[in-house]
Design a protein around this motif. Structure first.
Motif, short mmCIF file in Angstrom:
data_model
loop_
_atom_site.label_atom_id
_atom_site.label_comp_id
_atom_site.label_asym_id
_atom_site.label_seq_id
_atom_site.Cartn_x
_atom_site.Cartn_y
_atom_site.Cartn_z
N THR A 1 -10.35 -2.03 -5.49
CA THR A 1 -9.85 -2.60 -4.40
C THR A 1 -8.59 -1.70 -3.89
O THR A 1 -7.43 -2.00 -3.09
N GLY B 1 -8.15 0.27 -1.45
CA GLY B 1 -7.83 0.51 -0.16
C GLY B 1 -6.77 -0.46 0.40
O GLY B 1 -6.27 -0.32 1.57
N LEU B 2 -6.82 -1.55 -0.28
CA LEU B 2 -6.12 -2.76 0.24
C LEU B 2 -4.46 -2.35 0.06
O LEU B 2 -3.93 -1.98 -0.68
N GLU B 3 -3.85 -2.85 1.23
CA GLU B 3 -2.38 -2.59 1.30
C GLU B 3 -1.58 -3.99 0.92
O GLU B 3 -0.38 -3.94 0.68
N GLU B 4 -2.20 -4.98 1.54
CA GLU B 4 -1.74 -6.15 1.26
C GLU B 4 -2.58 -7.45 0.77
O GLU B 4 -3.67 -7.63 1.63
N TRP C 1 -3.26 -11.58 4.13
CA TRP C 1 -3.77 -10.04 3.63
C TRP C 1 -3.79 -9.23 4.79
O TRP C 1 -4.14 -9.55 6.20
N GLU C 2 -3.57 -7.76 4.72
CA GLU C 2 -3.61 -6.85 5.70
C GLU C 2 -3.16 -7.39 7.20
O GLU C 2 -4.15 -6.87 8.01
N LYS D 1 -0.83 -6.23 9.22
CA LYS D 1 -0.89 -4.89 10.18
C LYS D 1 -2.25 -4.57 10.87
O LYS D 1 -2.23 -4.61 11.98
N ARG E 1 -11.99 -3.45 4.21
CA ARG E 1 -10.83 -4.38 3.69
C ARG E 1 -11.22 -5.70 3.24
O ARG E 1 -10.71 -6.14 2.04
N GLU F 1 -13.11 -5.53 0.09
CA GLU F 1 -12.32 -5.37 -1.18
C GLU F 1 -11.49 -6.41 -1.28
O GLU F 1 -11.28 -7.08 -2.34
#
Length: 818
Positions: A361, A363-366, A565-566, A568, A628, A631
């Protein structure tokens, strides 16, 4: 009078405090029927292709007037894993079970049925023979669901003494199960368990398993709705009775959870609690065995004092000898409640948290899981309140389409965090008390500019609710079905009969009386005469829906969480979608495409090149959001598997890319379930060869980290219900079967054929595959055990899922068994 006579009199008084044997047997009959309808019957009927439903195995092809069962497999049922290895399917089931692992998973579900039926007989203080009598009922096949209800369930419903006794039976079964649900490692169990005839001694179910809750809920709703129809059938529909019974079951859960958590907390704080690790361990082993063999003793004629079957007199005497405790009941309560409460509610507050991101995972930013607590004294709707009593089920709400940061909470009946827009605050307030004033909120705020808080304080003093903290509501389905006094007393009486003290702490306060709003329209009165000519404005249904406030916890019982999650990426995606819609409208005008013509083109096989080119505006972010979401689904599955928040079921509700995340989560859980089933089979084979081999294999697997599931609960025990709305995913039949096998209760797909964005994004970029396997968010899923609901009348575009969740959950009958 002799001591034996005194004991006999006390035993009779004890048993007289429990539900009668007739009612307990009726409960067993209903349970067997419910298990049949839930698992065997539903899977069989739904799995039959409608085009070939007339072609079935002769041994299974029963007419509506006949009722047959399969041969007694009780000997084979004794070992769960041997069931799996010895199980085989009929040839006409090959299409449905296209690999060996799928077959093992299905048989694991059947093994669970039999295990729960067996332990329920002992929990109800009935002889194990009663379970054997009802085991064949699990394999009975009827022509349709209505006949199943009439032949399997109805006779036992009619054999209950009355509604009160049937309620006490449900409460008694749940209490005993939860009190005995403490987790135990197989390696630490008493060696005599291997040769014991007690199902409780061999119990593999840990905690409040999702499959257990769905079964108990189905049992309770069947019984409680039956009495509702008996009392109010002339003016109440079966659906209304089922909804009321579901909320009544949740109220019973709430009371039991409150009693267990309060008692366990008191035990932790008790200065006279047991000390010494060795003494604790010995005591727990003795009581644990006494608790689990208790029902077998009742069957043999041994009467249990103090705990009503939870511990034998000999065990109680042993406790006193070991501990020197003056009150055996208090000691039993201590060692019984603490493990049960820890197993059910977890440690560290029992709150779900997100696992750390891994390579899979990256690639996840949040990604975060946030518990929702609605506190009317707080302006923030999402927070942690350690004093909030725990509940026996949880719901994770996952948004996948954001027009702003508040859409993680707003669609699910939750007060958004940090909501500070005066216009939305006032519109939300008006949606509850004066909906016709929503079009005038801008004018009102202009007159109160700089004094908005004074306006909100005036609203609070007049209506009894602060516009900045509207939730919780003090009325709704949950309040309508709250336990009445005699039902609360019945539960408390069962607790004391089982030898447990009632908590001394005060229960949470009763909800406030409904505040009567003023008869005049205060919000209209605050408008100046110059602005009052705007009062003729009509409010559109779209505008009302966008601000309509609802309270999840006033409608459904569950601990509530959101997945953030994500944000943005999702906000950027919404912006691109808006640009896409504008450009699409512009091109349509240029080409003189009418609305009906556009709809025809969108539904056609051929996608105009102009639509393909316009889809590039949104394509990059759409593709990234899908990746995302997949993920995040994997990370969500790991969060549930590794959770320390207790063995309680979780239901998943999501729309748009949130629904796609849920599917990815189910796929990952299904993958781990296959590993778990295979692992159990190998360990059982090793145990047959010798305990040293089993111990060596377990140690070796831990060292080599080959089977991560060794430290997990069974994946199939986690998820209860799943509601998918507007899912941007194409899923094949094999994957649906895997996902269905991991969901204990209902798996619902909500789709809209008016969702043009979803249709276009798949058809423009994947024309061939989209035609063969279109996204599930625009049409029904033709797979076993999947419920489909067409929500086209509620959702005319992809973005409308944000404002339709409340209506959709009501439509599908959320948290109601079907």
């Amino acid at each position: 009078m002799s001591s034996s006579s005194k004991s006999s009199g006390g035993d009779e008084d004890l048993l007289s405090s429990l539900p009668s044997e007739q009612d307990r047997k009726a409960t067993m009959g209903c349970l067997a029927a419910v298990l049949n309808i839930m698992f065997t019957a539903r899977q069989r009927v739904d799995n039959v292709d409608k085009k070939s439903s007339s072609t079935t195995s002769p041994s299974r092809d029963y007419s509506s007037a006949s009722l047959k069962s399969q041969p007694d497999n009780s000997q084979e049922d004794e070992d769960i894993t041997s069931d799996i290895s010895n199980f085989s399917f009929r040839e006409d089931d090959d299409e449905l079970h296209d690999n060996v692992e799928q077959q093992k998973s299905m048989q694991r579900a059947k093994s669970f049925q039999r295990e729960l039926l067996k332990i329920s007989a002992e929990l109800l203080l009935l002889s194990p023979d009663h379970a054997k009598v009802f085991l064949p009922n699990l394999d009975i096949v009827c022509a349709d669901a209505k006949i199943e209800q009439e032949l399997l369930l109805q006779p036992f419903l009619q054999s209950f003494s009355n509604s009160t006794e049937s309620f006490r039976c449900i409460a008694f079964l749940m209490l005993r199960f939860l009190l005995l649900s403490g987790a135990e490692e197989k390696t630490n169990q008493d060696e005599s368990a291997a040769t014991s005839t007690s199902a409780l001694e061999k119990m593999t179910i840990v905690g409040y398993d999702a499959r257990v809750r769905y079964t108990f809920k189905s049992l309770a709703v069947s019984i409680l709705s039956y009495w509702q129809m008996q009392d109010h059938g002339d003016f109440m529909s079966e659906q209304t009775a089922s909804a009321f019974a579901s909320r009544k079951f949740e109220a019973l859960e709430d009371l039991i959870a409150l009693r267990i958590s309060m008692l366990s907390q008191e035990m932790k704080n008790n200065k006279n609690s047991l000390t010494g690790q060795k003494k604790q361990t010995t005591l727990k082993q003795n009581i644990g065995r006494g608790l689990k063999i208790g029902a077998a003793g009742v069957a043999a004629g041994t009467i249990f004092a103090i705990t009503g079957g939870l511990a034998a007199p000999a065990i109680i005497g042993g406790i006193a000898a070991i501990t020197g405790a003056s009150s055996a009941a208090v000691v039993i309560a201590t060692v019984l409640l603490l493990p049960a409460a820890t197993t059910i509610f977890g440690v560290g507050g029992g709150t779900l948290v997100a696992s750390k991101m891994s390579k899979r995972t990256a690639g996840l930013e949040e990604f975060d899981i946030v518990k929702v607590i609605t506190d009317e004294n707080s302006k923030a709707g999402t927070c942690i309140n350690k004093n909030e009593p725990p509940e026996l089920s949880r719901t994770l709400c996952i948004s996948g389409w954001l027009k702003d940061e508040h859409d993680f909470e707003r669609p699910f009946g939750i007060t958004p965090r940090k909501l500070d827009d005066p216009h939305e605050i006032l519109c939300r307030f008006c949606s509850v008390y004066q909906s016709e004033m929503i079009p005038h909120c801008n004018e009102i705020l202009k007159e109160w500019q700089g004094k908005e808080n004074e306006l909100f304080d005036l609203c609070q003093s007049s209506y009894g609710k602060d516009p900045r903290a509207l939730l919780p509501f003090d009325k709704g389905p949950r309040f309508d079905a709250k336990l009445v006094d005699y039902e609360t007393r019945a539960v408390d009486k069962l607790l004391t009969t089982l030898g447990l003290p009632l908590p001394t702490q005060e229960a949470k306060p009763s909800p406030k009386e409904n505040f009567l709003p003023p008869t005049v329209n205060l919000l209209a009165d605050v408008l100046t005469p110059s602005n009052k000519d705007t009062s003729n404005k009509e409010i559109s249904s779209t505008l009302l829906r966008s601000f309509k406030v609802w309270d999840f916890n006033a409608n459904y019982g569950s601990e509530l969480y959101i997945v953030q999650w994500e944000s943005k990426l999702l906000l950027d995606l919404y912006g691109s979608a808006r640009e896409f819609q504008k450009d699409l409208a512009k091109k349509a005008a240029e080409e003189a495409l009418k609305k009906t013509a556009l709809a025809t083109l969108m539904a056609a096989v051929f996608v105009p090149s102009v639509l393909v080119s316009l889809s590039n505006i949104i394509d990059a972010k759409w593709t990234l959001a899908m990746e995302r979401a997949d993920e995040a689904g994997i990370l969500l599955a790991h969060s549930l598997l590794n959770s320390n928040a207790g063995h309680r079921p979780v239901s998943l509700v999501g729309f748009s890319f949130g629904a796609r995340m849920i599917i990815a989560c189910l796929k990952e859980l299904a993958r781990y379930q296959v590993i778990w089933v295979n692992q159990q089979q190998e360990m059982t084979k090793d145990q047959d060869r010798g305990s040293m081999i089993a111990s060596f294999r377990k140690k070796s697997m831990k060292q080599n980290n080959q089977h991560e599931t060794l430290r997990h609960r069974e994946p199939a025990s986690i998820v209860e219900d799943v509601i998918l709305m507007g899912t941007p995913a194409s899923v094949n039949k094999t994957t649906w079967n895997s996902c269905r096998g991991i969901v204990a209760g209902r798996l619902v797909n909500c789709h809209s054929n008016k969702d043009m964005i979803l249709a276009l994004m798949y058809r423009a970029k994947n024309l061939t595959s989209a035609l063969l396997n279109p996204p599930v968010g625009i049409q029904e899923v033709k797979a076993a055990g999947i419920e489909n609901f067409d929500v086209s009348h509620l959702v005319a575009s992809h973005g409308e899922y944000n404002v339709a969740v409340n209506e959709i959950l009501h439509l599908v009958g959320y948290d109601q068994p079907r």
